[in-house]
Write a protein that holds these residues in place. Structure first.
Motif, PDB file in Angstrom:
ATOM      1  N   ALA A   1       8.773   6.172   2.377  1.00 28.68           N
ATOM      2  CA  ALA A   1       8.557   7.305   1.478  1.00 28.68           C
ATOM      3  C   ALA A   1       9.611   8.373   1.738  1.00 28.68           C
ATOM      4  O   ALA A   1       9.850   8.762   2.879  1.00 28.68           O
ATOM      5  CB  ALA A   1       7.160   7.887   1.687  1.00 28.68           C
TER       6      ALA A   1
ATOM      7  N   SER B   1       3.062  10.376  -6.955  1.00 24.80           N
ATOM      8  CA  SER B   1       4.264  10.713  -7.731  1.00 24.80           C
ATOM      9  C   SER B   1       5.416  11.113  -6.828  1.00 24.80           C
ATOM     10  O   SER B   1       6.139  12.088  -7.081  1.00 24.80           O
ATOM     11  CB  SER B   1       3.963  11.857  -8.732  1.00 24.80           C
TER      12      SER B   1
ATOM     13  N   ASN C   1       9.061  10.342  -4.879  1.00 27.83           N
ATOM     14  CA  ASN C   1      10.275   9.582  -5.117  1.00 27.83           C
ATOM     15  C   ASN C   1      10.382   8.487  -4.078  1.00 27.83           C
ATOM     16  O   ASN C   1      10.144   8.715  -2.891  1.00 27.83           O
ATOM     17  CB  ASN C   1      11.504  10.494  -5.014  1.00 27.83           C
ATOM     18  N   ILE C   2      10.743   7.301  -4.517  1.00 25.14           N
ATOM     19  CA  ILE C   2      10.868   6.174  -3.604  1.00 25.14           C
ATOM     20  C   ILE C   2      12.334   5.991  -3.245  1.00 25.14           C
ATOM     21  O   ILE C   2      13.194   5.871  -4.126  1.00 25.14           O
ATOM     22  CB  ILE C   2      10.317   4.889  -4.239  1.00 25.14           C
TER      23      ILE C   2
ATOM     24  N   VAL D   1       3.823   1.585  -1.285  1.00 23.89           N
ATOM     25  CA  VAL D   1       4.377   1.729  -2.633  1.00 23.89           C
ATOM     26  C   VAL D   1       3.325   2.307  -3.570  1.00 23.89           C
ATOM     27  O   VAL D   1       3.584   3.230  -4.352  1.00 23.89           O
ATOM     28  CB  VAL D   1       4.896   0.378  -3.159  1.00 23.89           C
ATOM     29  N   ALA D   2       2.095   1.761  -3.469  1.00 22.88           N
ATOM     30  CA  ALA D   2       1.012   2.223  -4.335  1.00 22.88           C
ATOM     31  C   ALA D   2       0.692   3.686  -4.064  1.00 22.88           C
ATOM     32  O   ALA D   2       0.467   4.477  -5.004  1.00 22.88           O
ATOM     33  CB  ALA D   2      -0.229   1.361  -4.134  1.00 22.88           C
ATOM     34  N   GLN D   3       0.662   4.060  -2.798  1.00 24.55           N
ATOM     35  CA  GLN D   3       0.385   5.451  -2.448  1.00 24.55           C
ATOM     36  C   GLN D   3       1.482   6.377  -2.964  1.00 24.55           C
ATOM     37  O   GLN D   3       1.204   7.468  -3.482  1.00 24.55           O
ATOM     38  CB  GLN D   3       0.277   5.594  -0.918  1.00 24.55           C
ATOM     39  N   ALA D   4       2.717   5.928  -2.848  1.00 26.47           N
ATOM     40  CA  ALA D   4       3.835   6.754  -3.309  1.00 26.47           C
ATOM     41  C   ALA D   4       3.765   6.947  -4.815  1.00 26.47           C
ATOM     42  O   ALA D   4       4.005   8.052  -5.338  1.00 26.47           O
ATOM     43  CB  ALA D   4       5.160   6.112  -2.910  1.00 26.47           C
ATOM     44  N   GLN D   5       3.443   5.877  -5.524  1.00 23.49           N
ATOM     45  CA  GLN D   5       3.341   5.982  -6.976  1.00 23.49           C
ATOM     46  C   GLN D   5       2.185   6.896  -7.372  1.00 23.49           C
ATOM     47  O   GLN D   5       2.291   7.694  -8.300  1.00 23.49           O
ATOM     48  CB  GLN D   5       3.159   4.589  -7.582  1.00 23.49           C
ATOM     49  N   GLN D   6       1.060   6.752  -6.629  1.00 25.29           N
ATOM     50  CA  GLN D   6      -0.109   7.560  -6.947  1.00 25.29           C
ATOM     51  C   GLN D   6       0.166   9.043  -6.734  1.00 25.29           C
ATOM     52  O   GLN D   6      -0.299   9.907  -7.476  1.00 25.29           O
ATOM     53  CB  GLN D   6      -1.301   7.114  -6.104  1.00 25.29           C
TER      54      GLN D   6
ATOM     55  N   ARG E   1       0.832  -1.205   0.000  1.00 26.53           N
ATOM     56  CA  ARG E   1       0.000   0.000   0.000  1.00 26.53           C
ATOM     57  C   ARG E   1       0.863   1.251   0.000  1.00 26.53           C
ATOM     58  O   ARG E   1       0.545   2.248  -0.671  1.00 26.53           O
ATOM     59  CB  ARG E   1      -0.935  -0.007   1.205  1.00 26.53           C
TER      60      ARG E   1
END
Length: 618
Positions: free
Chosen positions: A616, A602, A604-605, A595-600, A593
């Motif tokens: 994050a 935008s 940087n990971i 990872v998904a939130q970070a991608q959503q 979740r």
């Protein structure tokens, strides 16, 4: 006499002797201390005959045991060649003018000890069983007059009257004057012998008051209140039954009776319901004592008395929850109750086993950001033979038992160990645990909770304790004192199942809670129920105005989540996000979740840290 004739007679004699011994042992006289009530009669017998020896002699299987004795040092002699044994066999008076001149007793132990004269009168019960004899003995031969024999029999009658009276004292309740539970059991067994096997009968148990009512009455009223209640009830039951019917006082506030042969449930229940309704309407202490009746059908010949009483007691518990205050034994309800009782014992072993209990974790989601900000720890039990036991089945009775404190201690230690592991892996979550009413009465709860956090180096605010409104209201003063101590320590508090208990503005204002959790019963079908929507909006607004963060439980679809977001609800929990998860599964879910939130968003990971967690980047 040929062998074919002798065998039935021998069997009959053995049966008669077995029943006689059974009757003797039921009286509980053998090997009991001396009693002045018997000694007085024994002394009278010795004086009347002017003889040195007298005894109340009870004939056991292989001995003559003396309940009372004059002029005898030992308490028993062998039954073999003892004249009292012959009295027990014949159930008749026996007089031996001279033992040395009698072929049957000239070489007996009594004759060898110097006894020459014997006279014994039988001690016969109302059922015709001979227990032994009242006997007098002398060291010289003598004759016996008819007057002496009559007096000896009268004295034996006095002994039996004393025995029957002592026996009755053990079978009659001293308060009500009714036959007691012991007598009920004996009469039940006799009834099964007398009535046709397979006949259906009804056992009726009348309960005068609940344990809670009696406890309150004991604190508020004189000690004679209970005696008056019992006596009034006994008189009422006797009047209602009429002459010729027997009622038993089987427990402090319980009476039992057997319905007459041929009485069916259809005929019996309306009569009982009408009489109980009349009693409740007329009883002066109805606010203190509310009678209830349990009816247990049973089959003659196969029923066990104690099982019948237990079933009637089970029916009484069901009757307490019914408007008629009358219930018939339910095998289904009884199985459920017995299962709960068995599980309670099994749970104590589960706490010590180390492999039956575990915690699962359900995420709590911040509605505005979509981030997982916490988890609720939920107890699960895998029984070694019954498999998975649902929390709705075992949690309620555990919370009402002495295991509540030990269970909370286990949950606390297990959850904090997991919290420590998550913190070390970079997962900064708040963990929520449920606390029962019993825990709120523990004066050291706050200290034990903070001590467990401090031992693991965990911040106080990483833990939230969830308390239901009903738990607090059981003993409000003590509960609030405990909650104030917990809140002062820095541990967070949440009101669980909000809206299902005693909610009020004053209550919310006093409660030192950080969070209000709206019960899932208000969230189901929220997207289609406009009245429910208005109620939930008011709950959210009211709670937030009083400074509480609001969590909605039981969120299962996007429409409900959208409504809650628009209503300004802070957090949500439910199957829409995840079911309760095993610890390792929760960890993987959390990582996914994040990872998904970070991608959503935008974001940087950052590189994957050595511990395998994703964090994050700022």
């Amino acid at each position: 006499m040929n062998n074919n004739q002798a065998q039935p007679m021998t069997i009959s004699c053995h049966i008669t002797e077995a029943r006689r011994l059974q009757a003797l042992r039921k009286l509980n006289l053998l090997d009991t201390p001396p009693s002045e009530a018997f000694d007085r009669i024994t002394r009278m017998a010795a004086r009347f005959f002017n003889l040195p020896i007298a005894a109340v002699s009870l004939t056991d299987a292989n001995r003559q045991w003396f309940k009372s004795r004059v002029g005898v040092e030992h308490t028993s002699i062998p039954r073999m060649q003892a004249p009292c044994g012959a009295v027990a066999d014949s159930r008749d008076v026996l007089v031996i003018a001279d033992l040395l001149a009698d072929a049957g007793y000239c070489d007996s132990p009594l004759a060898a000890g110097g006894v020459r004269y014997y006279a014994g009168a039988p001690l016969i019960t109302q059922d015709g069983h001979c227990l032994g004899a009242l006997c007098v003995l002398g060291n010289a031969p003598r004759e016996t007059t008819p007057e002496e024999l009559g007096s000896l029999q009268d004295l034996a009658g006095m002994v039996m009257a004393q025995i029957e009276m002592m026996h009755a004292i053990g079978r009659v309740d001293p308060v009500s004057g009714l036959p007691n539970r012991t007598q009920f059991i004996e009469d039940f067994q006799d009834m099964q012998k007398d009535r046709p096997s397979g006949e259906w009968r009804l056992a009726i148990l009348i309960n005068l008051a609940t344990p809670e009512q009696l406890a309150h009455a004991a604190r508020a009223m004189d000690s004679v209140y209970l005696d008056d209640l019992v006596n009034d009830a006994a008189a009422w039951i006797r009047d209602e039954l009429g002459d010729g019917r027997k009622v038993y006082h089987v427990a402090t506030t319980q009476f039992a009776l057997l319905a007459a042969p041929g009485i069916t449930l259809d005929a019996c229940l309306p009569v009982i319901e009408a009489k109980i309704a009349g009693a409740i309407a007329s009883i002066k202490t109805s606010f203190v004592a509310t009678p209830a009746v349990g009816v247990a059908p049973f089959e003659v010949g196969t029923a066990d008395c104690l099982s019948v009483l237990r079933r009637a007691q089970s029916a009484v518990q069901d009757a307490l929850e019914r408007s008629s205050h009358v219930a018939v034994y339910s095998a289904h309800e009884d199985r459920l109750y017995r299962r709960r009782f068995t599980l309670l014992g099994d749970f104590a072993r589960a706490l010590a086993s180390g492999d039956q209990l575990r915690l699962v974790y359900q995420p709590r989601i911040d509605i505005a950001s979509g981030l997982c900000v916490g988890a609720e720890a939920l107890l699960r039990w895998n029984h070694p033979t019954l498999g998975a036991i649902g929390p709705a089945e075992f949690i309620p009775f555990i919370e009402r038992s002495r295991l509540a404190q030990a269970t909370t201690a286990w949950v606390l230690e297990t959850a904090l160990a997991q919290q420590r592991a998550w913190r070390e892996a970079g997962m900064a979550l708040q963990l929520s645990l449920n606390v029962s009413a019993a825990n709120l009465l523990e004066p050291d709860l706050a200290g034990r909770v903070t001590g467990a956090l401090d031992r693991r180096g965990l911040p106080r605010d990483c833990l939230e304790l969830e308390i239901t409104e009903s738990a607090i209201m059981e003993q409000p003063a003590r509960a609030h004192a405990t909650l104030e101590a917990i809140a002062a320590s820095g541990v967070h508090l949440a009101i669980d199942d909000f809206g299902t208990g005693y909610s009020s503005l004053a209550y919310l204002q006093r409660m030192p809670a950080d969070v209000v959790k709206i019960d899932q019963s208000f969230i189901r079908e929220l997207e289609t129920d406009t009245r429910q929507q208005g109620l939930v909006k008011a709950m959210i607004s009211l709670s937030q105005d009083l400074g509480h963060r609001v969590v909605a439980e039981g969120v299962e679809n996007e429409a409900v989540l959208a409504f809650l977001r628009e209503a300004g609800c802070d957090e949500a929990q439910g199957y829409l996000f995840a079911r309760p998860l095993e610890a390792d599964v929760f960890t993987a879910w959390y990582v996914g979740r994040m990872v998904a939130q970070a991608q959503q968003l935008s974001l940087n990971i950052a590189p994957m840290p050595a511990n395998g967690m994703v964090v994050a980047a700022s």
